[in-house]
Each structure stands twice: as structure tokens, then as C-alpha cells.
Motif scaffolding. Structure first.
Motif, PDB file in Angstrom:
ATOM      1  N   ARG A  23       0.833  -1.209   0.000  1.00  0.00           N
ATOM      2  CA  ARG A  23       0.000   0.000   0.000  1.00  0.00           C
ATOM      3  C   ARG A  23       0.865   1.256   0.000  1.00  0.00           C
ATOM      4  O   ARG A  23       0.520   2.261   0.603  1.00  0.00           O
ATOM      5  CB  ARG A  23      -0.930   0.001   1.218  1.00  0.00           C
ATOM      6  CG  ARG A  23      -1.987  -1.101   1.197  1.00  0.00           C
ATOM      7  CD  ARG A  23      -2.842  -1.049   2.451  1.00  0.00           C
ATOM      8  NE  ARG A  23      -3.412   0.276   2.630  1.00  0.00           N
ATOM      9  CZ  ARG A  23      -3.616   0.842   3.821  1.00  0.00           C
ATOM     10  NH1 ARG A  23      -3.271   0.215   4.927  1.00  0.00           N
ATOM     11  NH2 ARG A  23      -4.154   2.045   3.906  1.00  0.00           N
ATOM     12  N   LYS A  38      -6.505   4.961  -0.050  1.00  0.00           N
ATOM     13  CA  LYS A  38      -6.045   3.863   0.798  1.00  0.00           C
ATOM     14  C   LYS A  38      -4.559   3.572   0.585  1.00  0.00           C
ATOM     15  O   LYS A  38      -4.128   2.417   0.573  1.00  0.00           O
ATOM     16  CB  LYS A  38      -6.879   2.602   0.554  1.00  0.00           C
ATOM     17  CG  LYS A  38      -8.342   2.760   0.946  1.00  0.00           C
ATOM     18  CD  LYS A  38      -9.115   1.458   0.788  1.00  0.00           C
ATOM     19  CE  LYS A  38     -10.563   1.635   1.234  1.00  0.00           C
ATOM     20  NZ  LYS A  38     -11.346   0.378   1.085  1.00  0.00           N
ATOM     21  N   GLN A  62      -0.882   4.012   2.147  1.00  0.00           N
ATOM     22  CA  GLN A  62      -0.332   4.238   3.482  1.00  0.00           C
ATOM     23  C   GLN A  62       0.780   5.274   3.489  1.00  0.00           C
ATOM     24  O   GLN A  62       0.942   6.016   4.458  1.00  0.00           O
ATOM     25  CB  GLN A  62       0.184   2.926   4.064  1.00  0.00           C
ATOM     26  CG  GLN A  62       0.618   3.049   5.521  1.00  0.00           C
ATOM     27  CD  GLN A  62       0.941   1.704   6.129  1.00  0.00           C
ATOM     28  OE1 GLN A  62       0.640   0.671   5.563  1.00  0.00           O
ATOM     29  NE2 GLN A  62       1.561   1.712   7.295  1.00  0.00           N
ATOM     30  N   ALA A 101       4.248   9.544   5.478  1.00  0.00           N
ATOM     31  CA  ALA A 101       3.042   8.803   5.844  1.00  0.00           C
ATOM     32  C   ALA A 101       1.808   9.564   5.379  1.00  0.00           C
ATOM     33  O   ALA A 101       1.727  10.789   5.519  1.00  0.00           O
ATOM     34  CB  ALA A 101       2.991   8.587   7.347  1.00  0.00           C
ATOM     35  N   GLU A 108      -1.346   8.088   6.199  1.00  0.00           N
ATOM     36  CA  GLU A 108      -2.364   7.719   7.175  1.00  0.00           C
ATOM     37  C   GLU A 108      -1.659   7.235   8.436  1.00  0.00           C
ATOM     38  O   GLU A 108      -0.466   6.910   8.417  1.00  0.00           O
ATOM     39  CB  GLU A 108      -3.310   6.645   6.632  1.00  0.00           C
ATOM     40  CG  GLU A 108      -2.647   5.339   6.261  1.00  0.00           C
ATOM     41  CD  GLU A 108      -3.638   4.321   5.711  1.00  0.00           C
ATOM     42  OE1 GLU A 108      -3.479   3.127   6.020  1.00  0.00           O
ATOM     43  OE2 GLU A 108      -4.560   4.717   4.974  1.00  0.00           O
ATOM     44  N   ASP A 148      -0.185   5.047  11.268  1.00  0.00           N
ATOM     45  CA  ASP A 148       0.325   3.679  11.323  1.00  0.00           C
ATOM     46  C   ASP A 148      -0.314   2.961  12.517  1.00  0.00           C
ATOM     47  O   ASP A 148      -0.150   3.388  13.661  1.00  0.00           O
ATOM     48  CB  ASP A 148       1.848   3.705  11.472  1.00  0.00           C
ATOM     49  CG  ASP A 148       2.477   2.331  11.325  1.00  0.00           C
ATOM     50  OD1 ASP A 148       3.357   2.178  10.478  1.00  0.00           O
ATOM     51  OD2 ASP A 148       2.088   1.403  12.072  1.00  0.00           O
ATOM     52  N   ASP A 151       5.610   0.022   6.769  1.00  0.00           N
ATOM     53  CA  ASP A 151       4.377  -0.558   6.237  1.00  0.00           C
ATOM     54  C   ASP A 151       3.823  -1.432   7.352  1.00  0.00           C
ATOM     55  O   ASP A 151       4.450  -2.424   7.730  1.00  0.00           O
ATOM     56  CB  ASP A 151       4.649  -1.386   4.983  1.00  0.00           C
ATOM     57  CG  ASP A 151       3.374  -1.953   4.360  1.00  0.00           C
ATOM     58  OD1 ASP A 151       2.360  -2.067   5.068  1.00  0.00           O
ATOM     59  OD2 ASP A 151       3.396  -2.292   3.160  1.00  0.00           O
TER      60      ASP A 151
END
Length: 418
Positions: A214, A250, A252, A288, A290, A292, A406
Motif C-alpha cells: 500500500r 487507501k 499508506q 506517511a 495515514e 500507522d 508498512d
């Protein structure tokens, strides 16, 4: 032409020719040039002919990815001896089966494995299309300044940007061969934003492509303006447009393996340093997109100290665990992606087994002997079996260079430059 033909055939030499003919005919019917069709057919023939006797029915699927064709070979069982796929085993190959798998791996531009439902295994052989060289097209003088927000360009504008960037040697490998770039975008394997001047001419571009599960890898920016405030404004506008295009996708995070001097650094973290053959290093950047949620990292003892320190520095919520040894005793294999023009090879886990360390060391030695000056390896810390390759990579001279976050499995990049 839409292409997704499928067939199932018994493993073994008796049906290998049938499978090869099926794949060749389907590739030609889908518009592939004869060279590409013959290459795919030979891969199918070698894999079918070399497949172990316990493989049962073998599934063949051909997919047209525009810039490449993919031959997927599906096995109903994963516990198969496919060690011949590893290039470092060539000197050990003693029978036709091992040699056949070796040839199939060499014929593919990219080789991957993935588990299937009910314990099966899929091999993916990607073979790229051949694109004729393009006539040089130099950007005109007096471009710019930027006018308006960066856009998702039409094909003509994107092709013009790539042609001008290629002529000026800007942006790196992603900004080469306009027909290939257009095919990659049409397939969904590349996304672009382009900045325009008041006359709707491209003055810069930024690309991103899937990386891992992602993540997206940024390439560029390729800027066609001279140094100055206008150039910096173009870079900022391109990144802003890319981030806007990734909202609610979506994704990451973003990774930049080779940041250009013009890449804006604000909002990015440095997650490592990659060595180059000339003795320099450059940062690996991550941003980033979103929060983690945390996860598990399967880390072997030889890498535990480095990964633990990097995890703490990046404030990642990880449970660091030592993985068990792979259940399979022998038969490990690695896949290699080579860039001979840059003297670079990147190794990835293909099949993990108890002899993974020796196989990893053998791959490093093989490509070092072939003159590759930059040797890299990527381990997925979310997959415990891949840790088995670590000891061999480290003993062969590779060192951990970057930890790319990730939550489903951090990616550890090891590297050596000579």
C-alpha cells in the motif's frame, strides 16, 4: 484486444509443447510482436516440462498489461522443488528440470511468487514489450513560468514531457520512452501530474508507481525550467497535486528511493541512506499518508539491533519477534531485477527454505562477479520466512540501509556498493 486466456495441463515434458503453442497463439492474437510471443511460449514450455511430478494440473494464464505481458503459472501445491528458478544455482544444475527452470527465470524481465488459496502457489513471469527508440525532442527555450495548478495530463502532453525530459536526461528511468510511459499509465501502473505554462506546454512532471502493498514510489520531479524561484514553485505545485490525487486512495505512504535535488523535503522523513558506486550516499525519504496502526516485524538476530534502533527512531509501533526457521529444508530461491546500464541489481525472496542463507550469499557473489557495482536486497519483515535470507546477505557484505514503514510488514532495504 482484451486478453485473459487460461488453460490447465498436466505437468511434464509430454504436454509442454501443447502449453507453449497455446501461449504463443494467444499472445499473437492479443497483438504481441513475434519476439515477445516466442519468449512467453518458451517460458511456458520450460516450466511445464520442468514442473515436479507431484505438481498435478498446472494452470496457465496470459494477461496483457500493455507495457508487458504476464504469464501466470499456478500450482495446486506449494511444497514443490522449484529451486532451479534461482540464477545462482546454474552451476549446480544437473538435470533437465533444473536447467529448464533456470532458463524460464532468465527469460523473464520480472519473476514473482504469491500464495494461492488452499495451499497453492503462483509464479508470475513478466516480459516487457520492446519499444523502438524515439527521435530526440529538445524542449524549447523560454518555457514557463507555471500557470495554474498541476494537472493529470492528456496523452499528448504527457508524451511531450517525457520526450523533453529524456532529451535533457531529467527525472531518472521513469521518464524514459514516452510510448512505454503511456502504456504504464493506461494499465494503472503509473500516475502523473504535470505543470503547464500559460501556453499549455509542460514545464515539469512528477510520477508515482505502486511499491509494496500500500505504498507508492515517487519519481522526479523532472523540471524543465532554469534554476530560480519559478523552478521551486513548480516542484511544490507538483507534489501538492500528487498528494491531492492520493487522498482517500487507501495509500499508506510515499517512498522516494532516489530523490532529485528538486524534490521538496518538507513533510518527509529520512528512513535510511543508500550507497552509490562512486562512494556517495543519498537519503531514502518516506511520507506517511495515514496513521500507522502498529504491527509485527519478524527480524533475525543478525539484523535485530539495527531494526530495533530504526523502529524506535521512526516511532513505529512494532512487536519485534524472532522468526522460526522455514519448514522447507532446501530449495530456496531469489529473484533478481537487473539494471545493467546503472550496474545495479535488486534481490528479492522468491521461495524461502533452510538453505536461504547460502542461496543469498551465492546470488551476491554471482552478480558481483558479473560486474554489478550496486547490489541491493529487499526483505519483507511481515513475512517470517524471508528472514532466512538475511544472514547470507550480511555475510556477503550487504548492510541494512533503510527501513520503509508498512504496518502489514516493513520493508528492509539492504545494500552494498563497490
Amino acid at each position: 484486444m482484451s486478453l485473459d486466456p487460461r488453460a490447465q495441463l498436466p505437468a511434464g515434458p509430454r504436454h509442454a509443447g501443447i502449453g507453449a503453442g497455446f501461449i504463443r497463439d494467444c499472445a499473437l492474437a492479443g497483438g504481441a510482436e513475434e519476439r515477445l510471443a516466442n519468449r512467453l511460449a518458451l517460458i511456458a514450455e520450460e516450466v511445464l516440462g520442468a514442473a515436479p511430478a507431484n505438481a498435478g494440473l498446472v494452470g496457465l494464464t496470459l494477461s496483457d498489461r500493455r507495457h508487458a505481458m504476464r504469464l501466470s503459472v499456478d500450482f495446486t501445491a506449494a511444497d514443490l522443488d522449484l529451486a532451479g528458478l534461482d540464477q545462482s544455482r546454474r552451476g549446480d544444475a544437473e538435470d533437465a528440470e533444473e536447467i529448464g527452470l533456470y532458463l524460464a527465470a532468465r527469460l523473464a524481465d520480472r519473476l514473482t511468487t504469491e500464495p494461492l488459496d488452499r495451499g497453492g502457489l503462483r509464479l508470475g513471469f513478466d516480459v516487457g514489450r520492446a519499444y523502438p527508440p524515439q527521435a530526440a525532442a529538445t524542449a524549447p527555450e523560454a518555457l514557463g513560468p507555471i500557470s495554474g495548478a498541476a494537472v493529470d495530463p492528456d496523452d499528448a502532453t504527457l508524451a511531450l514531457l517525457v520526450q523533453w525530459a529524456e532529451a535533457a536526461e531529467l527525472g531518472g528511468p521513469a521518464f524514459r520512452l514516452a510510448p512505454r510511459v503511456l502504456d504504464q499509465r493506461a494499465q494503472g501502473d503509473l500516475f502523473a501530474r504535470v505543470a503547464l505554462d500559460a501556453r499549455k506546454r509542460p514545464v515539469g512532471g512528477l510520477f508515482w508507481q505502486p511499491f509494496g502493498r500500500r505504498l507508492m514510489e515517487l519519481s522526479g520531479p523532472a523540471l524543465l525550467l532554469p534554476d530560480g524561484a519559478d523552478r521551486a514553485a513548480v516542484a511544490e505545485a507538483l507534489l501538492e497535486a500528487a498528494l491531492a490525487g492520493l487522498v482517500r486512495k487507501k495509500i499508506q505512504g510515499l517512498v522516494v528511493l532516489e530523490p532529485s535535488p528538486d524534490m521538496p523535503r518538507q513533510g518527509f522523513e529520512t528512513v535510511g541512506q543508500l550507497p552509490a558506486a562512486d562512494g556517495t550516499t543519498w537519503p531514502v525519504l518516506f511520507r506517511a499518508l495515514e496513521e500507522d496502526p502498529g504491527g509485527i516485524s519478524w527480524v533475525p538476530p543478525v539484523l535485530a539491533d539495527w531494526v530495533t534502533a530504526a523502529t524506535r527512531r521512526l516511532a513505529l509501533g512494532r512487536d519485534i519477534e524472532e522468526p522460526a526457521r522455514p519448514k522447507r529444508a532446501t530449495g530456496a530461491a531469489m529473484a533478481a531485477e537487473t539494471d545493467r546500464a546503472r550496474g545495479r541489481v535488486t534481490l528479492r525472496s522468491l521461495i524461502a527454505a533452510g538453505d536461504a542463507a547460502a542461496v543469498a550469499a551465492g546470488n551476491v557473489a554471482l552478480f558481483r562477479d558479473q560486474g554489478f557495482s550496486e547490489i541491493r536486497a529487499i526483505l519483507d519483515l511481515g513475512k517470517p520466512d524471508q528472514a532466512a535470507f538475511a544472514e547470507g546477505l550480511v555475510k556477503a557484505g550487504l548492510s541494512p540501509a533503510a527501513l520503509i514503514p508498512d504496518a502489514a510488514g516493513d520493508l528492509l532495504l539492504l545494500a552494498a556498493a563497490e
